[in-house]
Design an enzyme around this catalytic site. Structure first.
Site: not given
Length: 765
Positions: A701, A490, A605, A671
């Protein structure tokens, strides 16, 4: 007739606070520099409200990070790991709680009701010693007073504060947080006493939890708290403010009977049913703060409609007891339209950001007292009419296509196990296939290329060449790492919603329409002003280019309709689900074009599916029904051999797992690593899941690089509850925010862990 603002954005019209915070955190500026920026922002906000004629101007709604964290600081409820030893809480402890520091992690962050703002969750237990440890509210009141502005200090109310907290680590999950009420009220009393001494005449307690599904015990806590505070508040006028939804009938009864309270604030934009309760009986002599100007969207108010509601309310509560207000804090909207010189003039006339909403509130208050600004009202009427009739808003073909969706549930022709067999014959993937979620690191150079292309400093040819080189680099890296299903990384995308919005009709974009998400992080939601359609393919060019570079399957990458909806400012002239169905049809066109172009794995998504869940349980089923239906619309037309993936971000899935199954995706990546693997407990409890599933095996993260053993251990935990043939191995989320020095070793270990377990499984057979 007076005017009131519930709260105001803190970041500043050009994100001044964001830059000051980040400069301070990077040790490039001093605490004094940060405090100066903050003081300038506060004084300009107070002055702006006073100049507009606002009577009840809020203070203490400013925060360096978050208003709930400010309350935690005021109450001295600092978790022991931060090593605070009493005294006034300063920046070091405050920001350690918000962001963690070198030795201890931050406190948990979660969504503020159903907004896109996040608050820092208090960690409480029976041993917390509360004490008055931050005098911020009083200092801000005095600061405004010195500028000649008498403000209404605003607090997170004591009951909502406890209901929004969680038991600290090591405290029984069943611990009653409300049992701490008697321990925190003495601190509230100290603050109230100081404010009275400083000359305050009004004070506001925000109790938004009153709009939630509360039981009798929880409602009694409100009665108890305000009876306990009554004596301390004597001589003060107290407002109890609610927002984000209707106040249920039982809660309304509790609220209007609270002792020592002078006025009640209601969200009459999202809480239209509350209007019936007010008409059915409002206590005599009390103030009604009528929240008719929407604090959560960017549309100009329909002033004529609001005025007629206010006139009706005036006949119930009386002229001198009715106050015009915002539906909630203006924190959830953009700051000022003045900073949008490039925005299309017609669309601009339909909008109002926070600064304009302050003007609207005051225009309504003046109109009620007979001082109607005729020119302002006629301009508003004209703008409302132009929005209704504008050909840019309505597209007949889109309306027809969306209407035709009724009556079908848009499921694929065969069941998921049949499809997975057909896909496996084509894809020939190993057991425990590896993939990533979509994005790869966005380097400074990459951002520069996009910026220069947008500013027309480089040609389209140069731009395509740069992006192609980047895709090639990402493809080669994944092949070297031996990942099974690839992504193109992306590099051409700025943001997962904005990228699509810019290519769909019915969307507009701002230059400075920033809204605080948490701390210094701001988002700039697109504006959906009209019917949505896709003029031409959006991703096919890049996806086919990437697929031509490899023999391995290359995922097409799309953002789903519900996420695009939930992360935008949505038109308010039709139900949200209708807009969502329109976006779904546009994404469906893209999915089918990708399939025609030879892309066999397509990921759609739905990161924000759960974010749109209404606050009340009674409304969940309707929302989940149309949200899941919208997702199915996007891919109901593809062949069995085309594998549809979806990805979901952190959230508590346990209560919506059946809706997730109902999405009928072939593979879902979720996640997982940050939530202590709560997700896996769903499957332990016997929920049967037949599609492919990839719970994240490491947390992207964090800059930490997990070892092969650690990832293998995680996968083993998953294999204990999930079938070997449906498990995928992938990181938690996209890798956009990480550095290549972190990504390469982490993915190398992830692939090594998958291979290790394949060998073990084969030898066990």
């Amino acid at each position: 007739m007076a005017s009131h603002i519930v709260g105001y954005p803190r970041m500043g019209p050009k994100r001044e606070l964001k830059f000051a915070l980040e400069s301070f955190w990077d040790q490039k500026s001093s605490a004094e520099d940060l405090q100066k920026v903050a003081a300038d922002l506060r004084s300009s906000i107070w002055k702006q409200m006073a100049d507009a004629g606002t009577k009840y101007i809020p203070s203490n709604t400013f925060a360096y990070y978050d208003q709930v964290l400010d309350t935690t600081a005021m109450l001295g409820a600092v978790p022991p790991r931060y090593g605070w030893n009493g005294g006034e809480i300063e920046f070091d402890v405050y920001f350690s709680m918000a962001r963690g520091n070198a030795s201890v992690p931050a406190m948990e962050m979660t969504k503020w009701f159903d907004t896109n703002y996040h608050y820092i969750v208090p960690e409480l237990g029976p041993d917390v010693k509360f004490s008055y440890a931050s005098h911020k509210a009083v200092k801000e009141y005095q600061e405004a007073k010195a500028l000649g502005v008498d403000t209404v200090p605003v607090f997170v109310g004591p009951v909502s504060y406890l209901l929004l907290s969680k038991p600290a680590k090591g405290v029984e999950k069943s611990f009653s947080l409300l049992s701490l009420l008697d321990k925190i009220l003495p601190v509230y009393k100290e603050v109230i006493a100081e404010l009275k001494a400083a000359g305050a005449s009004w004070i506001q307690f925000d109790e938004p939890t009153l709009v939630m599904d509360l039981d009798t015990h929880q409602l009694q806590a409100f009665t108890q708290a305000y009876s306990e505070l009554e004596a301390s508040c004597s001589g003060l006028n107290v407002i109890v403010e609610t927002y984000f939804a209707d106040v249920p009938a039982e809660a309304f009864k509790t609220l209007i009977s609270l002792k020592g309270v002078s006025g009640f604030g209601f969200d009459l934009v999202r809480g239209s049913k509350t209007l019936h309760l007010i008409k059915g009986g409002f206590p005599t002599g009390k103030y009604l703060f009528a929240g008719l100007v929407d604090g959560r969207n960017i549309w100009a108010n329909d002033l004529a409609a609001s005025l007629s509601v206010l006139q009706e309310l005036e006949s119930i509560v009386g002229k001198d007891k009715l106050v015009v207000s915002t539906s909630c804090s203006l924190l959830h909207t953009a700051v000022d339209l003045v900073n949008e010189p490039k925005l299309d003039q017609e669309i601009k006339s339909w909008l109002a950001f926070a600064a304009q909403k302050v003007v609207e509130v005051n225009a309504l208050a003046k109109a009620l007292t007979g001082n109607k600004d005729e020119a302002f009202f006629s301009a508003n009427t004209a703008a409302q009419a132009s929005r209704k009739s504008s050909p840019r808003v309505t597209n007949e073909a889109v309306q027809k296509a969306a209407a035709a969706l009724r009556g079908s549930d848009h499921r694929r022709a065969t069941d998921v196990s049949t499809r997975l067999d057909a896909q496996q014959k084509k894809l020939k993937l190993p057991v425990l296939p590896t993939t990533t979620i979509g994005s790869f690191p966005q380097t400074m150079n990459l951002r520069r290329v996009r910026r220069e292309y947008k500013a027309k400093k480089i040609s389209e040819e140069e731009y395509v060449k740069s992006i192609k080189e980047e895709i090639n680099k990402v493809v080669k890296l994944q092949e070297e790492l031996d990942i099974d299903v690839l992504v193109h990384g992306e590099p051409e995308r700025n943001d997962m919603v904005e990228y699509f919005g810019e290519q769909l009709s019915g969307f507009a974009f701002t230059a400075n329409g920033w809204v605080q998400s948490y701390g210094s992080r701001c988002v700039k939601p697109p504006i959906i002003f009209g019917d949505v359609s896709r003029p031409k393919p959006m991703t096919v060019f890049w996806s086919t280019m990437a697929q031509s570079m490899t023999d391995r399957p290359m995922k097409g990458m799309l953002t789903g309709p519900v996420t695009i909806l939930n992360w935008s400012f949505v038109r308010n002239d039709q139900p949200r689900f209708e807009t969502c169905y329109q976006i779904a049809l546009a994404i469906k066109d893209e999915v089918e074009d990708l399939e025609k172009a030879g892309i066999t794995v397509i990921q759609i998504d739905e990161a924000a599916l759960r974010e749109g869940l209404p606050l009340r349980k009674s409304e969940h089923a309707f929302y989940l029904d149309w949200a899941v239906h919208s997702f199915r619309i996007t891919n109901c037309g593809v062949q069995d051999t085309t594998q549809i993936h979806t990805h979901m971000c952190y959230s508590n899935f346990n209560d919506i797992i059946h809706s997730i199954i109902n999405m009928d995706a072939d593979v879902i990546t979720i996640e997982n690593s940050r939530s202590d693997e709560k997700l896996l407990s769903v499957f332990r409890e016997g929920v049967k899941y037949g599609a492919g599933i990839g719970p994240g095996v490491y947390d992207i993260h964090s800059p930490r690089i997990p070892s092969t053993e650690e990832i293998a251990d995680r996968i083993n935990k998953m294999l204990a509850v999930l079938e070997t043939n449906i498990l995928w191995v992938n990181p938690d989320c996209g890798l956009k925010t990480r550095k290549y020095t972190e990504v390469k070793p982490a993915l190398k270990n992830m692939v090594a862990a998958a291979k290790l377990l394949r060998t073990e499984l084969a030898s066990a057979k």
